[in-house]
Enzyme design. Structure first.
Site, PDB file in Angstrom:
ATOM      1  N   THR A 154       0.838  -1.200   0.000  1.00  0.00           N
ATOM      2  CA  THR A 154       0.000   0.000   0.000  1.00  0.00           C
ATOM      3  C   THR A 154       0.873   1.251   0.000  1.00  0.00           C
ATOM      4  O   THR A 154       2.077   1.158   0.241  1.00  0.00           O
ATOM      5  CB  THR A 154      -0.849  -0.082   1.290  1.00  0.00           C
ATOM      6  OG1 THR A 154      -1.728  -1.169   1.135  1.00  0.00           O
ATOM      7  CG2 THR A 154      -1.622   1.156   1.603  1.00  0.00           C
ATOM      8  N   VAL A 183     -13.374  -5.513   2.895  1.00  0.00           N
ATOM      9  CA  VAL A 183     -13.089  -4.098   3.133  1.00  0.00           C
ATOM     10  C   VAL A 183     -11.694  -3.941   3.728  1.00  0.00           C
ATOM     11  O   VAL A 183     -11.356  -4.563   4.733  1.00  0.00           O
ATOM     12  CB  VAL A 183     -14.155  -3.485   4.072  1.00  0.00           C
ATOM     13  CG1 VAL A 183     -13.792  -2.059   4.457  1.00  0.00           C
ATOM     14  CG2 VAL A 183     -15.522  -3.495   3.387  1.00  0.00           C
ATOM     15  N   SER A 184     -10.878  -3.138   3.066  1.00  0.00           N
ATOM     16  CA  SER A 184      -9.511  -2.857   3.531  1.00  0.00           C
ATOM     17  C   SER A 184      -9.537  -1.854   4.686  1.00  0.00           C
ATOM     18  O   SER A 184     -10.491  -1.098   4.846  1.00  0.00           O
ATOM     19  CB  SER A 184      -8.737  -2.272   2.353  1.00  0.00           C
ATOM     20  OG  SER A 184      -7.642  -1.532   2.807  1.00  0.00           O
ATOM     21  N   ASP A 185      -8.464  -1.823   5.440  1.00  0.00           N
ATOM     22  CA  ASP A 185      -8.355  -0.826   6.522  1.00  0.00           C
ATOM     23  C   ASP A 185      -8.056   0.572   5.993  1.00  0.00           C
ATOM     24  O   ASP A 185      -8.227   1.564   6.716  1.00  0.00           O
ATOM     25  CB  ASP A 185      -7.208  -1.200   7.467  1.00  0.00           C
ATOM     26  CG  ASP A 185      -5.889  -1.155   6.721  1.00  0.00           C
ATOM     27  OD1 ASP A 185      -5.681  -2.002   5.833  1.00  0.00           O
ATOM     28  OD2 ASP A 185      -5.088  -0.234   6.975  1.00  0.00           O
ATOM     29  N   THR A 203      -0.002   0.417   6.910  1.00  0.00           N
ATOM     30  CA  THR A 203       0.030  -0.618   5.878  1.00  0.00           C
ATOM     31  C   THR A 203       0.162  -1.966   6.578  1.00  0.00           C
ATOM     32  O   THR A 203       0.530  -2.021   7.749  1.00  0.00           O
ATOM     33  CB  THR A 203       1.182  -0.389   4.883  1.00  0.00           C
ATOM     34  OG1 THR A 203       1.185  -1.451   3.922  1.00  0.00           O
ATOM     35  CG2 THR A 203       2.547  -0.353   5.568  1.00  0.00           C
TER      36      THR A 203
END
Ligand code: ASP
Length: 280
Positions: A154, A183-185, A203
């Protein structure tokens, strides 16, 4: 005036010397270019500027060169937070745009500030963002080998401007090979958070970052009086209780820069106008 950017983690796999060198050169170029921009722009404008440059660099897993999900599609997430207005905006699982961070930036001025999936795609189209396929042959090869899951990477930027304002931005192509809908952080307050005391971008494995609430916890601890270093230590101790995998970069109001990772090796670059710190 301070700036720190990250390019996520090195993949176990792509860690050839040539790629390491290329990432190092890209981080150095982008941190210097972004610092020059920060001289005449706000922290908020600068974190967007730097994150766009990182998204456009296919070596990193954001924008062009994003990881491919298990169904063969690329879905990206990005967010930004202004430490002054405390506004957070983001897109989750957006498709076919060149710069998710620019869509997130547009949303900062709307009442509904975080959009996901089809809603985010439609918003981008309506706002005139042209169709763009962020896939690269390298990512397709990763996908085919089903090895993309090891390739984290990221991007993010934290900046403190001439007027002492803080901001943060984070953008990702995700973990790689994830289930559609995951869903990504990166577009949550666990992965990206700022106020007037501190700003943080994370990341690593999004599920671990959310479980440890990393960005918002570090910022809260600094706000409540802990030093940036202590806030990191405590938060990473909590992450270690379940062997979470994450890295974070931060700047506090005094201009202290800090970074930490739970496992090797997050790649990042920081610049304070005199000294460049490059970790690749
Ligand atoms: N945090 C990102 C995610 O889990 C991945 C990364 O940082 O590389 O979506």
């Amino acid at each position: 005036m301070k700036i720190i950017i990250h390019g996520g983690f090195f993949s176990e796999f792509l860690q050839t010397k040539a790629i390491k060198q290329a990432k190092k050169a890209a981080l150095q170029k982008i941190v210097l270019e972004s610092y020059a921009y920060l001289k005449s722009h706000s922290a908020l404008e600068t974190v967007v500027f730097a994150t766009k440059l990182l998204e456009d660099e296919p070596l990193f897993n954001a924008g062009l060169g994003s990881q491919i999900q298990s169904d063969g599609k690329i879905r990206m997430s990005a967010s930004l937070m202004d430490g002054v207005s405390k506004k957070f905006s983001g897109v989750i699982n957006i498709e076919n745009v060149q710069n998710p961070i620019l869509v997130a930036e547009k949303l900062l001025y709307f009442e509904d500030r975080v959009l996901a999936g089809e809603g985010a795609n439609l918003f981008a189209q309506k706002q005139g963002f042209p169709y763009f396929n962020p896939e690269t042959p390298e990512r397709r090869a990763d996908y085919k080998a089903k090895k993309a899951a090891t390739n984290t990477g990221t991007v993010g930027c934290v900046a403190l401007d001439t007027e002492g304002r803080l901001a943060t931005a984070t953008s990702t192509g995700g973990k790689g090979f994830e289930m559609p809908g995951r869903v990504s952080d990166s577009a949550t307050i666990a992965g990206n958070y700022a106020n007037e005391h501190c700003a943080v971008s994370c990341t690593g494995v999004g599920e671990d970052i959310v479980s440890a609430g990393i960005a918002t916890k570090i910022v809260t601890r600094v706000t409540d009086g802990q030093t940036l270093e202590h806030a990191f230590q405590k938060t990473f101790q909590e992450l270690a209780t379940f062997d979470g995998f994450a890295g974070a970069i931060a700047i506090d109001y005094h201009g202290n820069i800090f970074y930490q990772e739970s496992h090797p090796t997050m790649v990042f670059a920081a610049f304070d106008g005199e000294k460049i710190t490059l970790f690749c």
